[in-house]
Design a protein around this motif. Sequence first.
Motif: not given
Lengths: 224, 217
Positions: B141, B116, B137-139, B131-135
Amino acid sequence: MDAKAVIACRVAQEMQDGFVVNLGIGTPTLVPNYVSPEVHVTLQSENGFLGMGPLNGETNANIVNAGGQPCGLQPGAAIFDSALSFALIRGGHVDLTVLGGLEVDQDGNLANWMVPGKMVPGMGGAMDLVTGARRVIVAMEHCTRNGGAKILERCTLPLTACHCVDLIVTEMAVFRRDENGLVLEEVAPGVTEQDVRRCTAASYRVAPTLREMNLERIGARAIL
Amino acid sequence: MKRIGWADVGPLFRDGMSVMFGGFLGTGTPAGIVQAMCDADLHQLTLIGNDSGLPVPGVSPLIAERRVSRLIASHIGTNPATGKQMMAGELDVELSPQGTLIERIRCGGSGLGGFLTPTGVGTVVEEGKTRMTVGGRDYLLELPLRADIAIIKAKRADRLGNLVYDRAARNFNPLVAMAADVVLVEADEIVETGEIDPDLVMTPGVLVDYVVLARSN
């Protein structure tokens, strides 16, 4: 007065002692010429080293900068592979990056890597740099060659990254970006607030402390 | 590792192969191997590396001779022939941000299924990606890259294939050396086993299949 010299001289004042800095190709490479001798920065080169310096004496075909041009290594330089280089960039280990721009908008979006149908060079390391560096300065001429605005309400060209620009330095003005948008903080000697407004297509506030750009290190007088 | 001569280099390649290369604007690209590939009359190659070369030639001879049908790179602006062939629909170019490209290669060589990255969120790079959201924030893959063969430029190889790179010619080389089924190295110097201090080995020899001595020696 050369616009590029004005921009580089003003950007140089953003350098702080101990900073790790990545400079894009073009005008940003002129910045070290104007940095105060008391301020020591370490230059990172995206192709894999820290401690880039000016070319002194013989060239080594394997010591080149991110534009592929021969450069030097400072004593204490460190060389690494591209994965580590971009881990440094994305990981927040680069304090400041200075890049050119085609367009910047009032939300701090930056377009500087392609013009559809005309120029598709690729983004190289620019997207990673403006996403990962702790602070992003766009150093560019205020208008296009045809006099068009480059500081816009909304970028029209494909973006390099969203909401990434912290400071815009042109030969006319300095804009800082805060949580509410752009703030005009400085104008170049001989440039009025109205001149800036005429050449800028973005909404911005004018700082109550609006002041003249300090260009002492190039001994500037009337610029335009 | 097997030490080979220049006559053995061309036969390692086939039409349609994917070829991963080290180098940054040509610095650190094995020029002798690129020439041998041109001489081998190959076609429909996929090239994966940072850029299409110049000011130092890099892989540009393969582009000029139209041996490449697909290129995955971060930058093509220094080699105008690449852009021309792309605009003419003769060359399929996938542009990947440099930090994303090198990490995709690292994943391909490291047994990882992807990663990510915040780079490219909200840009054309995001098209077709998750698109993935972790903590908060957008990232994006991003998926791994591998190739049939990797071509590497080293300053020094020993007889086990342990490698040392020179200065900024290191760049993509150590990562590319991990992400291909066959790893072919052009070395400026081949030394006896044990002559490279183990602490200074940059690519372990177990990763290397073939070494050819650079012609200028």
